[in-house]
Design a protein around this motif. Structure first.
Motif, short mmCIF file in Angstrom:
data_model
loop_
_atom_site.label_atom_id
_atom_site.label_comp_id
_atom_site.label_asym_id
_atom_site.label_seq_id
_atom_site.Cartn_x
_atom_site.Cartn_y
_atom_site.Cartn_z
N LEU A 9 -4.90 -5.77 -8.80
CA LEU A 9 -4.06 -6.38 -7.82
C LEU A 9 -2.80 -5.59 -7.48
O LEU A 9 -2.55 -5.28 -6.42
CB LEU A 9 -3.72 -7.79 -8.27
CG LEU A 9 -2.98 -8.78 -7.40
CD1 LEU A 9 -3.51 -8.86 -5.95
CD2 LEU A 9 -2.51 -9.97 -7.98
N LEU A 10 -2.46 -5.00 -8.54
CA LEU A 10 -1.29 -4.15 -8.38
C LEU A 10 -1.46 -2.74 -7.45
O LEU A 10 -0.89 -2.61 -6.32
CB LEU A 10 -0.69 -3.53 -9.60
CG LEU A 10 0.30 -2.62 -9.66
CD1 LEU A 10 1.77 -3.21 -8.97
CD2 LEU A 10 0.62 -2.01 -11.03
N ALA A 11 -2.86 -2.29 -7.51
CA ALA A 11 -3.27 -1.27 -6.97
C ALA A 11 -3.34 -1.87 -5.41
O ALA A 11 -2.95 -0.88 -4.50
CB ALA A 11 -4.70 -0.67 -7.30
N VAL A 12 -3.78 -2.88 -5.15
CA VAL A 12 -3.90 -3.42 -3.67
C VAL A 12 -2.50 -3.45 -3.08
O VAL A 12 -2.31 -2.97 -2.13
CB VAL A 12 -4.82 -4.60 -3.67
CG1 VAL A 12 -4.47 -5.36 -2.04
CG2 VAL A 12 -6.08 -4.65 -3.96
N PHE A 13 -1.52 -3.90 -3.96
CA PHE A 13 -0.13 -4.10 -3.30
C PHE A 13 0.49 -2.69 -3.03
O PHE A 13 1.04 -2.45 -2.08
CB PHE A 13 0.68 -4.87 -4.07
CG PHE A 13 0.43 -6.28 -4.30
CD1 PHE A 13 -0.06 -6.94 -3.31
CD2 PHE A 13 0.52 -7.03 -5.66
CE1 PHE A 13 -0.39 -8.24 -3.08
CE2 PHE A 13 0.16 -8.32 -5.59
CZ PHE A 13 -0.21 -8.89 -4.29
N VAL A 14 0.02 -1.70 -4.05
CA VAL A 14 0.76 -0.53 -3.91
C VAL A 14 -0.02 0.36 -2.69
O VAL A 14 0.46 1.02 -1.84
CB VAL A 14 0.66 0.52 -5.11
CG1 VAL A 14 1.05 1.94 -5.10
CG2 VAL A 14 1.37 -0.36 -6.23
N PHE A 15 -1.31 0.48 -2.47
CA PHE A 15 -2.07 1.49 -1.65
C PHE A 15 -2.57 0.83 -0.25
O PHE A 15 -3.03 1.36 0.48
CB PHE A 15 -3.18 1.95 -2.40
CG PHE A 15 -2.75 2.73 -3.55
CD1 PHE A 15 -2.17 3.86 -3.44
CD2 PHE A 15 -3.20 2.17 -4.73
CE1 PHE A 15 -1.87 4.69 -4.70
CE2 PHE A 15 -2.93 2.96 -6.02
CZ PHE A 15 -2.59 4.16 -5.71
N THR A 16 -2.13 -0.53 -0.13
CA THR A 16 -2.32 -1.23 1.04
C THR A 16 -1.23 -1.84 1.78
O THR A 16 0.12 -1.95 1.11
CB THR A 16 -3.40 -2.41 0.90
OG1 THR A 16 -2.98 -3.48 0.16
CG2 THR A 16 -4.87 -1.72 0.24
N ALA A 17 -1.23 -2.46 2.81
CA ALA A 17 -0.21 -3.15 3.42
C ALA A 17 -0.09 -4.63 3.05
O ALA A 17 1.18 -5.22 3.43
CB ALA A 17 -0.40 -3.15 4.94
N ALA A 18 -0.88 -5.09 2.09
CA ALA A 18 -0.55 -6.31 1.47
C ALA A 18 0.76 -6.38 0.56
O ALA A 18 1.04 -5.54 -0.08
CB ALA A 18 -1.69 -6.59 0.40
#
Length: 122
Positions: A41-50
């Motif tokens: 989930l952290l990776a999604v927040f760091v590497f995407t616009a989420a």
């Protein structure tokens, strides 16, 4: 509408938990699946616009009711009272020391990040 949004947020969080557990099982990692899910989930927040704000309603509901989520753990401790009679002092000492370490580290990191954030605003 807010209720539907909360349910969707909780489902998304559960999917990340499930993915982390699945990765842990498949790769036989010593790290708990819930931690792997949170790292995903952290990776999604760091590497995407989420942003974390997208899950705010569902996570806020879970955090607000966290004491209720710990009731089964407390009941389990009551049932296994003999464990505390054998290892009670050591367990209490370990919990006390680890709590102090977590509180100290958390407060230090928070202060560091707040000071770092003030430098960027200036």
């Amino acid at each position: 509408m807010r209720l539907v949004r909360m349910v969707i947020h909780i489902v998304v969080l559960y999917v990340f938990y499930w993915l982390g557990t699945w990765i842990q099982d498949v790769l036989q990692l010593p790290i708990p699946g819930s931690i792997i899910g949170m790292l995903l989930l952290l990776a999604v927040f760091v590497f995407t616009a989420a942003t974390p704000r997208w899950l705010q309603d569902g996570s806020g509901l879970l955090l607000g009711n966290m004491p209720l989520l710990f009731l089964p753990v407390t009941a389990g401790l009551v049932v296994h009272g003999e464990l505390f009679s054998l290892l009670g002092a050591g367990l209490v000492t370990a919990v006390f020391i680890s709590t102090l370490l977590v509180m100290g580290t958390g407060s230090w990191v928070t202060q560091y990040l707040l000071k770092k954030g003030e430098r960027y605003r200036e």
